[in-house]
Scaffold this motif. Structure first.
Motif, PDB file in Angstrom:
ATOM      1  N   VAL A 177     -15.283  91.961  23.289  1.00 28.50           N
ATOM      2  CA  VAL A 177     -14.301  92.846  22.668  1.00 28.50           C
ATOM      3  C   VAL A 177     -14.939  94.192  22.341  1.00 28.50           C
ATOM      4  O   VAL A 177     -14.330  95.260  22.529  1.00 28.50           O
ATOM      5  CB  VAL A 177     -13.711  92.178  21.408  1.00 28.50           C
ATOM      6  N   ALA A 178     -16.175  94.171  21.868  1.00 30.58           N
ATOM      7  CA  ALA A 178     -16.877  95.418  21.553  1.00 30.58           C
ATOM      8  C   ALA A 178     -17.082  96.271  22.805  1.00 30.58           C
ATOM      9  O   ALA A 178     -17.154  97.507  22.721  1.00 30.58           O
ATOM     10  CB  ALA A 178     -18.220  95.108  20.902  1.00 30.58           C
ATOM     11  N   ALA A 179     -17.174  95.624  23.970  1.00 33.79           N
ATOM     12  CA  ALA A 179     -17.387  96.342  25.221  1.00 33.79           C
ATOM     13  C   ALA A 179     -16.085  96.841  25.847  1.00 33.79           C
ATOM     14  O   ALA A 179     -16.109  97.421  26.933  1.00 33.79           O
ATOM     15  CB  ALA A 179     -18.126  95.448  26.214  1.00 33.79           C
ATOM     16  N   GLY A 180     -14.966  96.597  25.208  1.00 32.24           N
ATOM     17  CA  GLY A 180     -13.710  97.134  25.696  1.00 32.24           C
ATOM     18  C   GLY A 180     -12.719  96.127  26.229  1.00 32.24           C
ATOM     19  O   GLY A 180     -11.611  96.502  26.629  1.00 32.24           O
ATOM     20  N   TYR A 181     -13.076  94.839  26.215  1.00 34.64           N
ATOM     21  CA  TYR A 181     -12.107  93.822  26.635  1.00 34.64           C
ATOM     22  C   TYR A 181     -11.099  93.589  25.512  1.00 34.64           C
ATOM     23  O   TYR A 181     -11.445  93.609  24.333  1.00 34.64           O
ATOM     24  CB  TYR A 181     -12.808  92.507  26.981  1.00 34.64           C
ATOM     25  N   ARG A 182      -9.875  93.349  25.890  1.00 33.27           N
ATOM     26  CA  ARG A 182      -8.825  93.030  24.924  1.00 33.27           C
ATOM     27  C   ARG A 182      -8.257  91.650  25.251  1.00 33.27           C
ATOM     28  O   ARG A 182      -8.244  91.224  26.414  1.00 33.27           O
ATOM     29  CB  ARG A 182      -7.706  94.069  24.971  1.00 33.27           C
ATOM     30  N   ILE A 183      -7.813  90.976  24.226  1.00 34.10           N
ATOM     31  CA  ILE A 183      -7.220  89.650  24.409  1.00 34.10           C
ATOM     32  C   ILE A 183      -5.752  89.837  24.761  1.00 34.10           C
ATOM     33  O   ILE A 183      -4.955  90.259  23.928  1.00 34.10           O
ATOM     34  CB  ILE A 183      -7.384  88.798  23.147  1.00 34.10           C
ATOM     35  N   GLU A 184      -5.414  89.522  26.009  1.00 28.48           N
ATOM     36  CA  GLU A 184      -4.017  89.636  26.444  1.00 28.48           C
ATOM     37  C   GLU A 184      -3.207  88.419  26.025  1.00 28.48           C
ATOM     38  O   GLU A 184      -2.041  88.552  25.639  1.00 28.48           O
ATOM     39  CB  GLU A 184      -3.960  89.812  27.965  1.00 28.48           C
ATOM     40  N   GLU A 185      -3.799  87.241  26.138  1.00 35.27           N
ATOM     41  CA  GLU A 185      -3.109  86.013  25.752  1.00 35.27           C
ATOM     42  C   GLU A 185      -4.115  85.045  25.153  1.00 35.27           C
ATOM     43  O   GLU A 185      -5.260  84.962  25.598  1.00 35.27           O
ATOM     44  CB  GLU A 185      -2.430  85.345  26.964  1.00 35.27           C
ATOM     45  N   ALA A 186      -3.671  84.319  24.130  1.00 40.37           N
ATOM     46  CA  ALA A 186      -4.479  83.261  23.513  1.00 40.37           C
ATOM     47  C   ALA A 186      -3.702  81.954  23.610  1.00 40.37           C
ATOM     48  O   ALA A 186      -2.578  81.859  23.104  1.00 40.37           O
ATOM     49  CB  ALA A 186      -4.799  83.596  22.063  1.00 40.37           C
ATOM     50  N   HIS A 187      -4.288  80.970  24.259  1.00 46.03           N
ATOM     51  CA  HIS A 187      -3.627  79.683  24.478  1.00 46.03           C
ATOM     52  C   HIS A 187      -4.419  78.583  23.787  1.00 46.03           C
ATOM     53  O   HIS A 187      -5.638  78.498  23.927  1.00 46.03           O
ATOM     54  CB  HIS A 187      -3.539  79.357  25.972  1.00 46.03           C
ATOM     55  N   LEU A 188      -3.729  77.742  23.050  1.00 41.94           N
ATOM     56  CA  LEU A 188      -4.336  76.562  22.439  1.00 41.94           C
ATOM     57  C   LEU A 188      -3.797  75.338  23.159  1.00 41.94           C
ATOM     58  O   LEU A 188      -2.614  75.009  23.045  1.00 41.94           O
ATOM     59  CB  LEU A 188      -4.019  76.503  20.948  1.00 41.94           C
ATOM     60  N   PHE A 189      -4.664  74.685  23.922  1.00 42.91           N
ATOM     61  CA  PHE A 189      -4.304  73.443  24.610  1.00 42.91           C
ATOM     62  C   PHE A 189      -4.739  72.277  23.744  1.00 42.91           C
ATOM     63  O   PHE A 189      -5.924  72.113  23.454  1.00 42.91           O
ATOM     64  CB  PHE A 189      -5.009  73.369  25.966  1.00 42.91           C
ATOM     65  N   ASP A 190      -3.793  71.464  23.329  1.00 41.43           N
ATOM     66  CA  ASP A 190      -4.152  70.327  22.484  1.00 41.43           C
ATOM     67  C   ASP A 190      -4.539  69.149  23.376  1.00 41.43           C
ATOM     68  O   ASP A 190      -3.782  68.188  23.530  1.00 41.43           O
ATOM     69  CB  ASP A 190      -3.004  69.957  21.553  1.00 41.43           C
ATOM     70  N   LEU A 191      -5.749  69.247  23.926  1.00 39.60           N
ATOM     71  CA  LEU A 191      -6.238  68.180  24.791  1.00 39.60           C
ATOM     72  C   LEU A 191      -6.645  66.936  24.006  1.00 39.60           C
ATOM     73  O   LEU A 191      -6.845  65.874  24.592  1.00 39.60           O
ATOM     74  CB  LEU A 191      -7.442  68.671  25.608  1.00 39.60           C
ATOM     75  N   PHE A 192      -6.758  67.073  22.672  1.00 46.10           N
ATOM     76  CA  PHE A 192      -7.283  65.971  21.861  1.00 46.10           C
ATOM     77  C   PHE A 192      -6.428  65.719  20.624  1.00 46.10           C
ATOM     78  O   PHE A 192      -6.886  65.885  19.491  1.00 46.10           O
ATOM     79  CB  PHE A 192      -8.722  66.296  21.434  1.00 46.10           C
ATOM     80  N   PRO A 193      -5.164  65.316  20.788  1.00 52.71           N
ATOM     81  CA  PRO A 193      -4.356  64.972  19.610  1.00 52.71           C
ATOM     82  C   PRO A 193      -5.019  63.904  18.749  1.00 52.71           C
ATOM     83  O   PRO A 193      -5.798  63.081  19.245  1.00 52.71           O
ATOM     84  CB  PRO A 193      -3.052  64.453  20.231  1.00 52.71           C
ATOM     85  N   GLN A 194      -4.706  63.938  17.479  1.00 53.50           N
ATOM     86  CA  GLN A 194      -5.229  63.033  16.446  1.00 53.50           C
ATOM     87  C   GLN A 194      -6.679  63.344  16.053  1.00 53.50           C
ATOM     88  O   GLN A 194      -7.235  62.662  15.190  1.00 53.50           O
ATOM     89  CB  GLN A 194      -5.121  61.545  16.861  1.00 53.50           C
ATOM     90  N   THR A 195      -7.296  64.342  16.689  1.00 56.70           N
ATOM     91  CA  THR A 195      -8.663  64.729  16.355  1.00 56.70           C
ATOM     92  C   THR A 195      -8.682  66.201  15.960  1.00 56.70           C
ATOM     93  O   THR A 195      -7.714  66.933  16.168  1.00 56.70           O
ATOM     94  CB  THR A 195      -9.620  64.532  17.546  1.00 56.70           C
ATOM     95  N   PHE A 196      -9.820  66.659  15.419  1.00 57.70           N
ATOM     96  CA  PHE A 196      -9.935  68.067  15.028  1.00 57.70           C
ATOM     97  C   PHE A 196     -10.255  68.982  16.195  1.00 57.70           C
ATOM     98  O   PHE A 196     -10.244  70.207  16.054  1.00 57.70           O
ATOM     99  CB  PHE A 196     -11.022  68.234  13.951  1.00 57.70           C
TER     100      PHE A 196
END
Length: 481
Positions: free
Chosen positions: A452-471
């Motif tokens: 991010v400091a080098a100029g990249y921006r976050i276009e999309e943030a995805h949370l995949f819940d590959l592990f339900p019931q866990t943290f």
């Protein structure tokens, strides 16, 4: 006489421990904003404290604080299997500089969200952490933890919403690693919560139905005279949950003939078991999630075919492969979709999960993987346009000669993250797009900071819940510059 200490009545919003358990000590001073010398004294070991749970943190615990002492400071206490807003009585079981850990001895005021866990082993088994929480609330807590971790460690504010990818909450795992005990009688199981003590089980509600049939059948058969040198068994089911591959981890005194006899007996009794591989025992570490393995014996097939929506993958015994059987196509689509060009790099490529899909939209792909166990699968699973490089990502990026700038870099590092050397190289390469797949919010935040400091921006943030019931939290970040 047990001491009962009251909890703090105020909420310390500036305090949030969001690091994975192995790094909590390292981040303690930064997160709490005090030096170790000035940190408050922990409650006495085995004392009883009354606590109000403020929030859930990464690692599965709830965060609470004791009342301020004479010096005006309070103490953070971490308690498992709780919910925000609950009032609990907890016994202090561990003291550390700056914080303590406790176990609930009495639930004084339960959250209205609290539900009955489905698994009979919950809270005894160390595998699940959230079965007392409705699934929709689990997703919300994970999104909050991800957002706060990025803000706390990397000062990244996700202004846009995190895109959630839920999973069926039960029977989602295509893979399970079981501890084996042969005396005084055969049993398979997991480690007890917070220990290395064996817990025998006869079912695992987050594992696939076929894996559960194997667990139950092994118990019914008494292990079929399992050799005492076998200490762990890992099971991998195919996409249809119809066939299964197994591999066993054995001590150094394992006799090949005994292992082969047992492997043949298993395959006779379990017709859906296509093969059993036997490896010398080597415990995994956080940084080495798919270690190279030494084969002792082989009975039947050494790999299986795993079919996703558009691809079929060879997965060998011992090789890494994603464990959620419901979200693979969605994960591949987000990482590989909507981008095309001439050159792409797939770093920490594993068995080629992303390389095979990227080959449709890029003329040239370099797939980098260090594991000798995964390399044969990678070579088998990708087309000729993919150049397979068998080395560590750091070495590849360090020695890579100056060439055309990549159009896309995809990376899926282990839990330890990519690290400074790799992120520095990513900045120097200057790809237009980076797709970062992470299984640890803290190391993700650390790696995103220089990008991010080098100029990249976050276009999309995805949370995949590959592990339900866990943290556990799986994240895909789409970066562009």
């Amino acid at each position: 006489m047990r001491r009962i200490l009251p909890s703090s009545s105020h909420r310390a919003d500036v305090v949030c421990l969001l690091c994975p358990p192995r790094t909590r000590g390292e981040f303690l001073t930064e997160l709490f904003g005090v030096s170790r010398r000035s940190q408050a004294r922990a409650p006495a070991l085995h004392s009883i404290v009354l606590l109000s749970i403020e929030k859930l943190i990464y690692g599965g615990d709830g965060l609470a604080r004791t009342a301020a002492g004479l010096d005006g400071r309070s103490m953070a206490v971490f308690v498992p299997f709780v919910l925000p807003g609950e009032q609990v009585e907890a016994e202090i079981r561990q003291e550390k500089p700056g914080f303590a850990r406790g176990n609930v001895t009495r639930l004084i005021e339960a959250s209205p969200d609290r539900i009955e866990p489905r698994c009979p082993y919950f809270q005894r088994c160390g595998g699940c952490h959230y079965q007392h929480i409705p699934y929709e609330r689990q997703l919300g807590f994970k999104a909050q933890i991800l957002r706060e971790t990025l803000q706390r460690i990397a000062k990244i504010d996700l202004k846009d919403e995190i895109r959630l990818h839920p999973s069926p909450p039960w029977n989602y795992r295509n893979r399970a690693r079981l501890q084996v005990r042969t005396a005084p009688e055969f049993a398979v199981g997991y480690y007890r919560f917070g220990s290395r003590e064996f817990l025998p089980v006869r079912e695992c509600p987050i594992s696939s139905p076929l894996i559960n049939r194997i667990i139950a059948r092994l118990s019914e058969l008494g292990g079929l005279e399992c050799p005492p040198s076998v200490e762990e068994v890992e099971l991998l089911a195919d996409a249809g949950d119809e066939q299964l591959l197994a591999w066993a981890f054995c001590r150094g005194d394992a006799a090949k003939d005994d292992l082969l006899r047992w492997g043949e007996a298993l395959r006779r009794e379990l017709p859906y078991l296509t093969g059993v591989s036997f490896f010398s025992l080597r415990h995994r570490t956080e940084e080495d999630s798919a270690p190279d393995l030494r084969t002792i014996a082989q009975s039947g097939a050494a790999s299986l075919r795993y079919r996703t929506g558009n691809h079929e993958y060879q997965v060998s015994a011992g090789a890494f492969f994603q464990v959620n059987r419901h979200l693979l196509d969605e994960l591949i689509s987000v990482v590989c979709g909507g981008v095309s060009g001439d050159l792409a790099l797939d770093l920490y490529a594993g068995g080629g999960l992303f390389s095979a899909a990227l080959a449709k939209n890029f003329h040239h792909i370099f797939a980098v993987e260090a594991s000798q166990t995964s390399l044969p699968d990678l070579r088998h699973n990708v087309p000729a346009s993919v150049k397979v490089v068998g080395t560590r990502t750091e070495e590849y990026l360090r020695s890579r000669p100056a060439r055309k700038r990549p159009d896309l870099i995809a990376l899926d590092p282990p839990r330890a993250g990519a690290g400074k050397a790799v992120t520095r190289s990513l900045v120097e390469l200057g790809a237009q797009c980076i797709r970062y797949v992470s299984c640890d919010p803290a190391t993700l935040a650390r790696d995103l900071s220089p990008l991010v400091a080098a100029g990249y921006r976050i276009e999309e943030a995805h949370l995949f819940d590959l592990f339900p019931q866990t943290f556990h939290i799986e994240t895909v970040m789409l970066l562009a510059r």
